[in-house]
Design an enzyme around this catalytic site. Structure first.
Site, PDB file in Angstrom:
ATOM      1  N   GLY A 239       0.837  -1.242   0.144  1.00 47.60           N
ATOM      2  CA  GLY A 239       0.011   0.012   0.051  1.00 47.60           C
ATOM      3  C   GLY A 239       0.776   1.160   0.049  1.00 47.60           C
ATOM      4  O   GLY A 239       0.227   2.391  -0.111  1.00 47.60           O
ATOM      5  N   GLU A 273       3.805  -6.997   1.863  1.00 43.74           N
ATOM      6  CA  GLU A 273       3.297  -7.122   0.639  1.00 43.74           C
ATOM      7  C   GLU A 273       3.519  -5.976  -0.276  1.00 43.74           C
ATOM      8  O   GLU A 273       2.515  -5.768  -1.031  1.00 43.74           O
ATOM      9  CB  GLU A 273       1.932  -7.774   0.493  1.00 43.74           C
ATOM     10  CG  GLU A 273       1.818  -8.991   1.042  1.00 43.74           C
ATOM     11  CD  GLU A 273       0.114  -9.285   1.458  1.00 43.74           C
ATOM     12  OE1 GLU A 273      -0.832  -8.726   0.901  1.00 43.74           O
ATOM     13  OE2 GLU A 273      -0.001 -10.467   2.126  1.00 43.74           O
ATOM     14  N   PRO A 274       4.432  -5.393  -0.649  1.00 42.46           N
ATOM     15  CA  PRO A 274       4.556  -4.068  -1.267  1.00 42.46           C
ATOM     16  C   PRO A 274       4.411  -4.561  -2.950  1.00 42.46           C
ATOM     17  O   PRO A 274       5.284  -5.432  -3.276  1.00 42.46           O
ATOM     18  CB  PRO A 274       5.881  -3.519  -1.055  1.00 42.46           C
ATOM     19  CG  PRO A 274       6.790  -4.691  -0.873  1.00 42.46           C
ATOM     20  CD  PRO A 274       5.631  -5.785   0.051  1.00 42.46           C
ATOM     21  N   GLY A 275       3.760  -3.543  -3.630  1.00 35.76           N
ATOM     22  CA  GLY A 275       3.652  -3.808  -5.055  1.00 35.76           C
ATOM     23  C   GLY A 275       4.349  -2.584  -5.858  1.00 35.76           C
ATOM     24  O   GLY A 275       5.433  -2.302  -6.215  1.00 35.76           O
ATOM     25  N   ARG A 316      -4.939   2.678 -16.149  1.00 39.18           N
ATOM     26  CA  ARG A 316      -5.305   3.544 -15.074  1.00 39.18           C
ATOM     27  C   ARG A 316      -5.824   4.946 -15.543  1.00 39.18           C
ATOM     28  O   ARG A 316      -6.634   5.340 -14.674  1.00 39.18           O
ATOM     29  CB  ARG A 316      -3.807   3.505 -14.378  1.00 39.18           C
ATOM     30  CG  ARG A 316      -3.087   2.129 -14.249  1.00 39.18           C
ATOM     31  CD  ARG A 316      -1.890   2.390 -13.007  1.00 39.18           C
ATOM     32  NE  ARG A 316      -2.447   2.858 -11.952  1.00 39.18           N
ATOM     33  CZ  ARG A 316      -2.458   3.986 -11.155  1.00 39.18           C
ATOM     34  NH1 ARG A 316      -1.651   4.995 -12.008  1.00 39.18           N
ATOM     35  NH2 ARG A 316      -2.744   4.311 -10.007  1.00 39.18           N
ATOM     36  N   TYR A 320      -9.024   4.974 -13.313  1.00 37.49           N
ATOM     37  CA  TYR A 320      -9.230   5.649 -12.088  1.00 37.49           C
ATOM     38  C   TYR A 320      -9.034   7.272 -12.263  1.00 37.49           C
ATOM     39  O   TYR A 320      -8.708   8.049 -11.233  1.00 37.49           O
ATOM     40  CB  TYR A 320      -7.944   5.313 -11.228  1.00 37.49           C
ATOM     41  CG  TYR A 320      -7.877   3.735 -11.095  1.00 37.49           C
ATOM     42  CD1 TYR A 320      -8.809   2.944 -10.557  1.00 37.49           C
ATOM     43  CD2 TYR A 320      -6.644   3.154 -11.723  1.00 37.49           C
ATOM     44  CE1 TYR A 320      -8.609   1.642 -10.309  1.00 37.49           C
ATOM     45  CE2 TYR A 320      -6.590   1.797 -11.484  1.00 37.49           C
ATOM     46  CZ  TYR A 320      -7.325   1.291 -10.845  1.00 37.49           C
ATOM     47  OH  TYR A 320      -7.234  -0.165 -10.611  1.00 37.49           O
ATOM     48  N   CYS A 346     -11.677   2.824 -29.754  1.00 40.11           N
ATOM     49  CA  CYS A 346     -13.109   3.573 -30.128  1.00 40.11           C
ATOM     50  C   CYS A 346     -13.917   3.887 -28.825  1.00 40.11           C
ATOM     51  O   CYS A 346     -15.089   3.381 -28.762  1.00 40.11           O
ATOM     52  CB  CYS A 346     -14.004   2.715 -31.002  1.00 40.11           C
ATOM     53  SG  CYS A 346     -12.907   2.167 -32.434  1.00 40.11           S
ATOM     54  N   TYR A 375       0.741  -2.098 -12.192  1.00 42.01           N
ATOM     55  CA  TYR A 375      -0.359  -2.303 -12.722  1.00 42.01           C
ATOM     56  C   TYR A 375      -0.735  -1.394 -13.890  1.00 42.01           C
ATOM     57  O   TYR A 375      -1.682  -0.940 -14.419  1.00 42.01           O
ATOM     58  CB  TYR A 375      -1.459  -1.486 -11.830  1.00 42.01           C
ATOM     59  CG  TYR A 375      -1.187  -1.758 -10.176  1.00 42.01           C
ATOM     60  CD1 TYR A 375      -1.693  -3.234  -9.892  1.00 42.01           C
ATOM     61  CD2 TYR A 375      -0.795  -1.190  -9.252  1.00 42.01           C
ATOM     62  CE1 TYR A 375      -1.755  -3.727  -8.684  1.00 42.01           C
ATOM     63  CE2 TYR A 375      -0.509  -1.774  -8.088  1.00 42.01           C
ATOM     64  CZ  TYR A 375      -1.043  -2.867  -7.669  1.00 42.01           C
ATOM     65  OH  TYR A 375      -0.595  -3.277  -6.561  1.00 42.01           O
TER      66      TYR A 375
END
Ligand code: LLP
Length: 423
Positions: A239, A273-275, A316, A320, A346, A375
């Site tokens: 996170g 659990e870092p991404g 993304r 978002y 399109c 991501y």
């Protein structure tokens, strides 16, 4: 700090001009810097050096086996959320004893695969999941190591789609119900209680929500101890945010220090659990300008830069409203223009950036969409039957294509036209 930099107005990844790679592999492509990946992994991991800990990289952020293999070589593990991610992690050489399985909807088949592989721990997210895991483990005659993912009801102050630790989110088990589940789990023949886990959201730019969640977890762990339920692992999820524009997320060391302070004498192995914080700024998406045009209406004029990357390649911005800096690969020093940078798909929602000041670019020029390492490729799709982009890893003065561009044949792989009986 990353290894994408300009030399004589030309963007380099480590020691290689991005233009040279584009010439060799075509566009669009994802480009990762091994030096940056390594540096970011170590910057995160070393913050916890004084503690018994395991950094399990969140595979969903960037799942290429070359990247997973790199982190595994640095002592990392993997946080997985599907059978497919388990397959990738094992294929990449991640030792099963360094794999954590999270996610709200594990199937019985996926549980079986993970039990057969001998992973470190399942993060269980519902009472029914616990029952199913017990049944699957019993069928195999093994014990399933578990933690419960506890939902601490803490506001991570991030985008609504990626906040996961609020009571209204689908994740985890409310703290109030979790005790009951631990007691139930203790009586199950094929369940071994190992830990407590928690993940409250992604792209957090402040430390306090983490600390608030940790405070609640600590209280919960003492409740467990009162019932004589001892845990050996504490999984704090991922996170930690990154800078896309002007965000000022905590430095991983400050995050680590705050957590260590809060944990002080607790005798637990810490799992992280870092991404995004590891891969986000270690990758860019390189795209070519196909066309530029101006659409004029009665009272407005809109400039478009149409590139060969689209929302299927990098979702993304569309999904978002995320900001990604966009830089010319060769900086001509041209004056800036206000433009929308859009893809060929399109849909009006297919954009990389809207109303962005970008140095004037023309057909054939290359752009780098920055901070796309997390991501990015993993959320890409084949929408509009667009083959997925290539992935390239630079290491010093050399580069490797770590995933080839998909072909048209890949697009129809598995598809069949039914042979119909004559009427
Ligand atoms: N652990 C669990 C259980 C997670 O659900 C996640 C991310 C992570 C770890 C890694 O979080 P990170 O360190 O990367 O923040 N697609 C969205 C992000 C979704 C995050 C989902 N969970 C985006 O592009 O912003």
């Amino acid at each position: 700090m990353h290894h994408f930099h300009y030399l004589n107005n030309e963007l380099y990844c480590e020691e290689i001009p991005v233009r040279d790679i584009a010439r060799a592999v075509g566009t669009p492509f994802y480009l990762y810097s091994e030096a940056t990946l390594t540096r970011h992994f170590q910057a995160f991991d070393s913050g916890f050096a004084g503690m018994d800990h395991l950094t399990c990289f969140a595979v969903k952020a960037c799942s290429n086996i070359a990247v997973l293999n790199l982190f595994s070589g640095l002592g990392g593990g993997a946080d997985i959320v599907s059978g497919g991610e388990l397959f990738r992690a094992l294929r990449a050489g991640v030792p099963p004893q360094r794999i954590i399985y999270s996610g709200v909807g594990k199937t019985a088949a996926e549980m079986r695969e993970a039990l057969e592989a001998g992973i470190l721990m399942f993060n269980v997210e519902s009472p029914q999941e616990l029952d199913r895991l017990q049944a699957v483990a019993s069928g195999l005659g093994v014990e399933a190591p578990v933690a419960f993912r506890v939902n601490p009801d803490v506001d991570p102050q991030t985008h609504a789609y990626i906040s996961t630790g609020l009571a209204k989110n689908k994740f985890g088990i409310p703290v109030e119900d979790a005790l009951r589940e631990y007691v139930r789990a203790r009586s199950m023949s094929n369940i071994a209680i190992r830990g407590v886990s928690c993940h409250i959201g992604s792209q957090l730019t402040r430390i306090d929500p983490f600390i608030e969640a940790l405070g609640k977890l600590k209280k919960f762990i003492s409740l467990l101890e009162e019932r004589d339920i001892r845990i050996t692992c504490l999984d704090l999820g991922g996170g930690v945010g990154i800078t896309y524009a002007d965000e000022q997320p905590p430095h991983p060391h400050d995050y680590a220090r705050a957590i260590q302070k809060e944990l002080n004498s607790m005798q637990c192995r810490l799992i992280l659990e870092p991404g995004r914080v590891i891969v986000g700024n270690a990758g860019v998406l390189v795209t070519e300008v196909l066309y530029t045009k101006v659409n004029t209406g009665e009272d407005q004029e809109k400039r478009f830069v149409i590139v060969d990357a689209a929302m299927n390649d990098l979702t993304r911005p569309s999904l978002y409203g995320a900001y990604h800096e966009i830089r010319p690969v060769v900086d001509s020093g041209a004056p800036p223009q206000l433009v929308d940078i859009v893809g060929p798909i399109c849909e009006t929602g297919d954009f990389m950036a809207r109303d962005r000041l970008l140095p004037r670019v023309s057909q054939g020029e290359l752009l780098a969409i920055m901070s796309s390492g997390a991501y990015g490729f993993t959320m890409s799709s084949n929408y509009n039957s667009r083959p997925r982009a290539a992935e390239v890893l630079v290491s010093g003065g050399t580069f490797h294509v770590i995933r080839s561009r998909e072909t048209y044949a890949d697009l129809v792989r598995g598809e069949v036209i039914p042979v119909r009986e004559e009427p």
